[in-house]
Design a protein around this motif. Structure first.
Motif, mmCIF file in Angstrom:
data_model
loop_
_atom_site.group_PDB
_atom_site.id
_atom_site.type_symbol
_atom_site.label_atom_id
_atom_site.label_comp_id
_atom_site.label_asym_id
_atom_site.label_seq_id
_atom_site.Cartn_x
_atom_site.Cartn_y
_atom_site.Cartn_z
ATOM 1 N N SER A 94 69.533 20.880 -14.703
ATOM 2 C CA SER A 94 69.554 22.212 -14.099
ATOM 3 C C SER A 94 68.274 22.435 -13.312
ATOM 4 N N LEU A 95 67.196 21.746 -13.751
ATOM 5 C CA LEU A 95 65.903 21.937 -13.103
ATOM 6 C C LEU A 95 65.606 20.819 -12.106
ATOM 7 N N GLY A 96 66.626 20.013 -11.792
ATOM 8 C CA GLY A 96 66.428 18.885 -10.880
ATOM 9 C C GLY A 96 65.779 19.294 -9.573
ATOM 10 N N LEU A 97 66.339 20.298 -8.917
ATOM 11 C CA LEU A 97 65.810 20.695 -7.603
ATOM 12 C C LEU A 97 64.381 21.237 -7.669
ATOM 13 N N PRO A 98 64.078 22.168 -8.587
ATOM 14 C CA PRO A 98 62.677 22.636 -8.629
ATOM 15 C C PRO A 98 61.705 21.521 -9.005
ATOM 16 N N ILE A 99 62.150 20.566 -9.821
ATOM 17 C CA ILE A 99 61.248 19.467 -10.189
ATOM 18 C C ILE A 99 60.966 18.594 -8.961
ATOM 19 N N ILE A 100 62.012 18.229 -8.212
ATOM 20 C CA ILE A 100 61.809 17.416 -7.011
ATOM 21 C C ILE A 100 60.890 18.152 -6.032
ATOM 22 N N LEU A 101 61.226 19.441 -5.814
ATOM 23 C CA LEU A 101 60.436 20.241 -4.880
ATOM 24 C C LEU A 101 58.983 20.345 -5.371
ATOM 25 N N GLY A 102 58.833 20.539 -6.675
ATOM 26 C CA GLY A 102 57.504 20.641 -7.266
ATOM 27 C C GLY A 102 56.715 19.357 -7.055
ATOM 28 N N LEU A 103 57.383 18.198 -7.192
ATOM 29 C CA LEU A 103 56.707 16.918 -6.977
ATOM 30 C C LEU A 103 56.264 16.780 -5.521
ATOM 31 N N PHE A 104 57.143 17.193 -4.596
ATOM 32 C CA PHE A 104 56.758 17.187 -3.165
ATOM 33 C C PHE A 104 55.440 17.940 -2.962
ATOM 34 N N PHE A 105 55.388 19.135 -3.550
ATOM 35 C CA PHE A 105 54.203 19.972 -3.325
ATOM 36 C C PHE A 105 52.994 19.430 -4.073
ATOM 37 N N LEU A 106 53.249 18.752 -5.200
ATOM 38 C CA LEU A 106 52.160 18.149 -5.952
ATOM 39 C C LEU A 106 51.511 17.035 -5.116
ATOM 40 N N VAL A 107 52.366 16.218 -4.481
ATOM 41 C CA VAL A 107 51.867 15.149 -3.610
ATOM 42 C C VAL A 107 51.069 15.759 -2.460
ATOM 43 N N THR A 108 51.618 16.819 -1.867
ATOM 44 C CA THR A 108 50.926 17.488 -0.767
ATOM 45 C C THR A 108 49.578 18.033 -1.234
ATOM 46 N N HIS A 109 49.611 18.616 -2.428
ATOM 47 C CA HIS A 109 48.365 19.146 -3.005
ATOM 48 C C HIS A 109 47.310 18.040 -3.119
ATOM 49 N N LEU A 110 47.750 16.857 -3.575
ATOM 50 C CA LEU A 110 46.798 15.747 -3.727
ATOM 51 C C LEU A 110 46.224 15.342 -2.370
ATOM 52 N N ALA A 111 47.098 15.345 -1.342
ATOM 53 C CA ALA A 111 46.634 14.998 0.007
ATOM 54 C C ALA A 111 45.604 16.010 0.489
ATOM 55 N N VAL A 112 45.888 17.304 0.213
ATOM 56 C CA VAL A 112 44.952 18.350 0.637
ATOM 57 C C VAL A 112 43.643 18.208 -0.139
ATOM 58 N N ARG A 113 43.768 17.919 -1.435
ATOM 59 C CA ARG A 113 42.589 17.750 -2.285
ATOM 60 C C ARG A 113 41.691 16.632 -1.721
ATOM 61 N N TYR A 114 42.318 15.574 -1.221
ATOM 62 C CA TYR A 114 41.587 14.434 -0.682
ATOM 63 C C TYR A 114 41.022 14.743 0.713
ATOM 64 N N GLN A 115 41.837 15.442 1.522
ATOM 65 C CA GLN A 115 41.506 15.595 2.933
ATOM 66 C C GLN A 115 40.715 16.870 3.238
ATOM 67 N N SER A 116 41.159 17.991 2.658
ATOM 68 C CA SER A 116 40.550 19.275 3.034
ATOM 69 C C SER A 116 40.188 20.050 1.779
ATOM 70 N N LYS A 117 39.198 19.569 1.079
ATOM 71 C CA LYS A 117 38.806 20.121 -0.217
ATOM 72 C C LYS A 117 38.681 21.638 -0.242
ATOM 73 N N ALA A 118 38.098 22.177 0.825
ATOM 74 C CA ALA A 118 37.733 23.593 0.783
ATOM 75 C C ALA A 118 38.795 24.502 1.389
ATOM 76 N N ALA A 119 39.970 23.933 1.733
ATOM 77 C CA ALA A 119 40.980 24.736 2.423
ATOM 78 C C ALA A 119 41.466 25.889 1.545
ATOM 79 N N ASP A 120 42.065 26.889 2.192
ATOM 80 C CA ASP A 120 42.570 28.080 1.494
ATOM 81 C C ASP A 120 43.505 27.667 0.356
ATOM 82 N N SER A 121 43.369 28.355 -0.790
ATOM 83 C CA SER A 121 44.086 27.920 -1.988
ATOM 84 C C SER A 121 45.471 28.539 -2.131
ATOM 85 N N SER A 122 45.779 29.576 -1.344
ATOM 86 C CA SER A 122 47.049 30.263 -1.602
ATOM 87 C C SER A 122 48.168 29.846 -0.648
#
Lengths: 426, 462
Positions: free
Chosen positions: A39-67
Motif C-alpha cells: 500500500s505504501l509502494g508509491l510513497p516509498i519509491i517517491l521517498g527514495l527518489f527524494f532521498l537520493v536527490t537530498h544526498l546529491a544536494v548535500r554533496y553539491q550545495s551544502k548551504a542551499a535552502d532547506s525547505s
C-alpha cells in the motif's frame, strides 16, 4: 544543538513521507484493499527518489535552502496520490516524469552551481525562450482547444513550461544590466519621470508575444502568466510604476480587443459569467462539475478515494487543469487552503532567497522564478474555483504532465543553486 | 529593491487572502449547489446506498434493495398492494410513504450498529441501512386490497388497543417497481393514484359522525339512549331544512333506534339541543382540528368554528354533513376510541427498526393520544353500534360467530354524484381485536357498499 540546513531538509523529507503514507493508507482503506507494505509502494519509491536527490544536494550545495525539497516532495506526493486514485495508469508515468525531473534537478545544481554564468548566455536563452513560446503557432497540435503542444512520436511536449525558465534568465540578466538605463528618467512631464521612448521597446515586444500566444495558441493562461510576471519583474528591477502602469493599460487594451475579435476568448468569458445554466453541458460542463465537487467536499472533504469527480462523474481534464477540484472534493476546504498556503510559503522562501542575494541578477532570477511558479498556481486555482475566467495552465508540481513536472524541477534546482550561493557568500 | 519586494509580497498576500475567501465561499457556504438540477451527485449517492428492507409483521418483504453491479435497485415484491404504506423510492422521482418518512433510518444515517459500523462509515465501507418491521399483516393487507375491488377509496385496519395498523389501502394505486415509467401517467391522472386517500384524503363523514353526536349527547346528559324524538322525513331548521336519507319518516324514535336507522332529523335535533360549542368541543376531544402524528403524512380533520355555525349548519354538522371533513385514518381512530372505553390510541406502522445485524435500534411503545369519552359513555355508544349491525343499517353483515359494532355513513356530496359510502366499526364488540374503516368514493349507501367489504376483512382478521 543547531541543525544544518541539510539535516533540516532530511527531517522535512521524512516528515512529508509520514504525511503521504497516511494519505495512501486512507486511499487503500477507502478502496477496500488490504493494508500491507505494498500500500505504501508509491510513497516509498517517491521517498527514495527524494532521498537520493537530498544526498546529491548535500554533496553539491551544502548551504542551499532547506525547505524547497520537502515542499516539492509534498506537492508531487499529492500529485501521485491523487493521480493513482483518479487513474492509476497515469501514476507510474507521473512517477517516471518525477524521476526525470529530479535527475535534471541534480544536473542543474551540478552544472549551474555557479549560476551567475547563466547571465553570459542571456541572449541565447532569450531567443530560445521566444522560439519555444511561439513555435506551437507553426508546428503545434491543438488539444483541448489550445494549440500549445508539440508532438514527438508518441509524446507531446508543452514548450511554454520550459520557455518560462529561459525567459526569466534572459529578463533577469537583461534588467540587471540595463537597470540604470531603464530607471533613470530622461524626460520630465510634470512630477513624473518618463523613461526614454526606446526603453519601452522590450515592453512592447513582450506584450506582442503575449498577444500572439493568446490569439494563435489560444492559450489565455500562458499569455496572462508571461505578461503578468514580466511586469512584476520590471517593477522590482526599476521601481518605476510607469512601466507597470503602461503594461496594465496595454493588457486591458489587448484583452478588450481580443474579446471582440476572437470567439474563443468570448467563450471563456461567457462560461465564467454563466457557469451554471440549468442544463449543465457543453462548454461550461467542467467548470460546473468543479464547483459541484468543491461544494460536495465541504470543510473536511469526502476522504481520499471517496469523491465522485473523474471516477463516477466524467471529467476529461481532472488529472491536469482540474486536479485541484478533486483535491477540494476529497480533502475539503482544509486541503485546498493547505495547498494555497504551501504555495504561499514557497513564494515566501523564494523571495527570501532573492533578498539574500548580493548580485542583482541572482535577486531578479530567483524572484522571477518563484513568481512564475506561484502565480501559475494561483491562476489555475482561481480559474477552477471561478474567481477569474478559467485558463488552462497546469498546477505546478501537482498536475499530471511531463513538461510541467520537468520544468518545475529544473526551476527548483535553480533556486537551490542560487540559495546555496547566497549563504556561502553571506 | 526591498521596497518593491514588500509591495509584491503585499499584493500576493492579498491574492492569497482573496483565494482563501473564495474557497470558503465555494466549499463551506455552497450547500445550495447540491440541489442544482445539473448536479448528479445526489442521484449517484442515492443509487449507491444499500437501503434497509421493509418487512410486514409476518415476515413478508415489502421493499428491499438488490445489488446491481456498483449500484442498488429497489424492489417491491407486494407491488401495488402495499404501495400506500411503503411509498416509492426512485433516484429521479424522489421518495414517498415510509421510504420518505423513514429515509434516515433506511439509509442508516440515524444509528450506527456498533463501533465497527461507525469506523466502517468513517472509511466509507458501506454497510446496509436499517430494516423496518411493520405492524402490517400481509394477508389482511391483501384481503383489504382485494375487497375494495376496482373502487376508489380507502381501508384502514387497526388494533384499537395498541394503535398498530394491520392493513392500510388506498385505491387507485400504483406499482412502485415501475414508478419512473409510470410517472407521466400517474402524476397527471385525475384519479390521483399518488394521493394516499387513507391518510391524506378529506371526506365529509356523513352519518359516521353520529358516533360523536351521540357520544356528546350522552356525555353532557342532553339525552339518554331511550330518549324519544320526533322523526319526520324533513325538519325545518332556522332558514333551511334537514332531510333523512331517501326521505324516510317515523312518528317517533328513541336515540338508540335513530342511531341504528341513521335518522338525520333526530340527530339534527340532538345537535341543536347540544349547541355548537358543545358539539365542537367533543369533536375536538375526538381529534378534530388536531394534526395527527403518524408514520405517514396526514391531513388534519376539520370541523367549522362554533362561532361561525348558524342553526342550519349546526343541524347538518350533527349528522356529519356540511363543512366537516375527516380522513379515513382519523375515522378508524374514532371507532377505536369507542372500542377502547374512550381512549384514542396513537396509530403507528413501524413496530421496530433493526440494524443490519438484527439488533433492535428503535421499538415503538404503544400509547394513547387522547380521551374522547368516559368509558361508561363509550360503552353506551358501543351498544348502539352493536345494534346497527344487529338490526340497523348494517344488518346484512350480521354474523352469529361474533358481535360486530359499527356505523354506516353515506356522505352526500351535493353534486348529483352518488354519496361516499362509509363503514367504521370494530369486532368482537366485547373484546375488540380490530377496528376498521372502509370508505368507497361515490358508490352510494354505506350499509350496502362499505359494510360488506368490512365484513370480508373482519372475518379474515378473526
Amino acid at each position: 544543538m543547531v541543525f544544518s540546513n541539510r539535516n533540516k531538509e532530511l527531517f522535512g523529507i521524512f516528515f512529508v513521507f509520514i504525511i503521504l503514507s497516511t494519505g495512501f493508507i486512507q486511499l487503500s482503506l477507502n478502496k477496500g484493499q488490504f493494508i500491507d507494505i505494498f500500500s505504501l509502494g508509491l510513497p516509498i519509491i517517491l521517498g527514495l527518489f527524494f532521498l537520493v536527490t537530498h544526498l546529491a544536494v548535500r554533496y553539491q550545495s551544502k548551504a542551499a535552502d532547506s525547505s524547497l525539497l520537502p515542499i516539492a516532495f509534498l506537492l508531487t506526493g499529492f500529485s501521485v496520490l491523487f493521480i493513482s486514485r483518479l487513474d492509476p495508469d497515469f501514476a507510474s508515468k507521473q512517477l517516471l516524469w518525477i524521476s526525470l525531473g529530479l535527475a535534471l534537478l541534480i544536473l542543474t545544481i551540478r552544472f549551474a552551481a555557479d549560476y551567475e554564468r547563466l547571465a553570459e548566455y542571456k541572449y541565447i536563452f532569450g531567443a530560445l525562450g521566444i522560439i519555444l513560446l511561439l513555435i506551437p503557432i507553426f508546428l503545434g497540435k491543438e488539444i483541448g482547444g489550445a494549440k500549445l503542444w508539440l508532438q514527438f512520436g508518441g509524446y507531446s511536449f508543452q514548450p511554454a513550461e520550459i520557455a518560462k525558465i529561459f525567459i526569466v534568465i534572459f529578463l533577469a540578466a537583461y534588467l540587471s544590466e540595463k537597470k540604470d538605463l531603464l530607471s533613470s528618467g530622461t524626460r520630465r512631464v510634470g512630477k513624473l519621470e518618463l523613461p526614454d521612448t526606446r526603453h519601452f521597446a522590450p515592453l512592447i515586444v513582450i506584450w506582442l508575444i503575449s498577444l500572439l500566444i493568446l490569439i494563435f495558441e489560444k492559450d489565455l493562461g500562458s499569455s496572462l502568466l508571461f505578461f503578468g510576471v514580466f511586469l512584476l519583474i520590471v517593477y522590482i528591477s526599476t521601481a518605476n510604476f510607469i512601466f507597470t502602469f503602461a503594461g496594465l493599460v496595454l493588457f486591458i487594451f489587448g484583452a478588450s480587443v481580443s474579446y471582440y475579435f476572437f470567439p474563443h476568448v468570448q467563450t471563456r468569458i461567457s462560461i465564467w459569467i454563466n457557469t451554471l445554466p440549468d442544463n449543465v453541458s457543453g462548454d461550461s460542463y467542467q467548470l460546473a462539475q468543479s464547483l459541484f465537487a468543491l461544494s460536495a467536499g465541504g470543510v473536511s472533504g469526502t476522504g481520499i478515494g471517496n469523491g465522485l469527480l473523474g471516477t463516477h462523474i466524467h471529467m476529461p481534464a481532472v488529472l491536469t487543469d482540474f486536479i485541484f477540484s478533486s483535491v477540494g472534493e476529497e480533502l475539503g476546504l482544509a486541503g485546498t487552503v493547505a495547498i494555497v498556503l504551501i504555495y504561499f510559503y514557497l513564494l515566501f522562501r523564494g523571495l527570501k532567497i532573492g533578498i539574500s542575494q548580493e548580485n542583482e541578477f541572482g535577486r531578479l532570477l530567483s524572484i522571477g522564478l518563484i513568481l512564475f511558479l506561484t502565480i501559475q498556481a494561483f491562476i489555475i486555482i482561481a480559474g477552477v474555483v471561478k474567481f477569474i475566467p478559467l485558463t488552462g495552465v497546469t498546477l505546478p508540481l501537482i498536475s499530471y504532465g511531463g513538461s510541467s513536472i520537468v520544468a518545475n524541477f529544473i526551476l527548483i534546482g535553480l533556486l537551490l543553486s542560487i540559495s546555496n550561493k547566497a549563504s556561502t557568500n553571506g | 529593491m526591498d521596497r518593491q519586494l514588500k509591495v509584491i509580497f503585499r499584493i500576493m498576500s492579498l491574492v492569497v487572502a482573496m483565494l482563501i475567501s473564495v474557497l470558503v465561499f465555494r466549499q463551506a457556504l455552497s450547500d445550495d449547489l447540491a440541489m442544482h438540477p445539473g448536479n448528479q451527485r445526489e442521484l449517484l449517492a442515492e443509487y449507491s446506498i444499500n437501503r434497509g428492507s421493509i418487512f410486514t409483521i409476518d415476515g413478508k418483504v415489502m421493499a428491499e434493495s438488490i445489488a446491481d453491479g456498483d449500484v442498488y435497485k429497489r424492489e417491491y415484491p407486494m407491488e401495488k398492494i402495499a404501495s400506500s404504506v411503503s411509498g416509492y423510492w426512485d433516484p429521479i422521482r424522489g421518495r414517498s410513504g415510509l421510504e420518505a418518512s423513514f429515509n434516515e433510518w433506511l439509509t442508516g444515517k440515524n444509528q450506527f450498529a456498533n463501533l465497527d459500523d461507525w469506523f466502517s462509515t468513517l472509511i466509507n465501507q458501506k454497510t446496509r441501512g436499517n430494516d423496518l418491521t411493520l405492524t402490517i399483516d400481509s394477508n389482511l393487507q391483501e384481503t383489504a386490497w382485494e375487497s375494495l375491488g376496482d373502487n376508489k377509496g380507502a381501508i384502514v385496519v387497526i388494533d384499537p388497543k395498541s394503535g398498530a395498523i394491520k392493513a392500510l389501502v388506498s385505491k387507485p394505486s400504483y406499482d412502485p417497481n415501475t414508478i419512473n415509467e409510470l410517472w407521466k401517467d400517474i402524476s397527471t391522472d385525475d384519479d390521483s393514484p399518488l394521493l394516499n386517500r387513507a391518510t391524506l384524503g378529506l371526506y365529509p363523514p356523513g352519518s359516521t359522525f353520529k358516533i360523536i353526536t351521540a357520544g356528546a349527547g350522552l356525555a353532557l346528559d342532553v339525552v339518554e339512549p331511550d330518549t324519544k324524538f320526533k322523526s319526520p322525513g324533513e325538519l325545518s331548521v332556522g332558514g333551511g331544512t334537514v332531510e333523512n336519507y331517501a326521505g324516510t319518516s317515523n312518528r317517533s324514535l328513541t336515540v338508540e333506534k335513530a342511531f341504528t336507522l341513521s335518522s338525520n332529523t333526530v340527530f339534527a335535533q340532538i345537535g341543536l339541543e347540544l349547541g355548537a360549542e358543545n358539539l365542537v368541543r367533543i369533536a375536538r376531544d375526538f381529534g378534530f382540528d388536531n394534526k395527527l402524528d403518524f408514520d405517514l403524512p396526514t391531513s388534519k380533520s376539520t370541523i367549522p368554528d362554533p362561532q361561525n355555525m348558524d342553526e342550519v349548519m349546526l343541524a347538518w354538522s350533527a349528522v356529519g354533513q356540511g363543512e366537516t371533513l375527516v380522513t379515513p385514518l382519523h375515522m378508524v381512530l374514532i371507532a377505536s376510541a369507542i372500542a377502547n372505553g374512550g381512549d384514542i390510541p396513537k396509530p403507528y406502522l413501524v413496530e421496530d427498526v433493526r440494524n443490519y445485524q438484527g439488533g433492535i435500534v428503535m421499538k415503538h411503545k404503544p400509547r394513547m393520544i387522547g380521551k374522547a369519552l368516559d368509558s361508561d359513555i363509550a360503552d353506551e355508544v358501543k351498544n348502539m353500534m352493536v345494534k346497527v349491525v344487529e338490526n340497523g343499517t348494517a344488518q346484512r353483515i350480521w354474523t352469529p360467530n361474533y358481535e360486530i359494532a359499527g356505523k354506516t355513513g353515506s356522505a352526500e356530496i351535493f353534486d348529483d354524484k352518488p354519496a361516499h359510502a362509509w363503514f367504521t366499526g370494530f369486532a368482537p364488540a366485547d373484546d375488540p381485536k380490530i377496528a376498521i374503516v372502509v370508505l368507497v368514493e361515490e358508490k352510494g349507501l354505506g350499509g350496502k357498499i362499505a359494510a360488506p367489504i368490512a365484513k370480508d376483512i373482519i372475518s379474515e382478521a378473526l
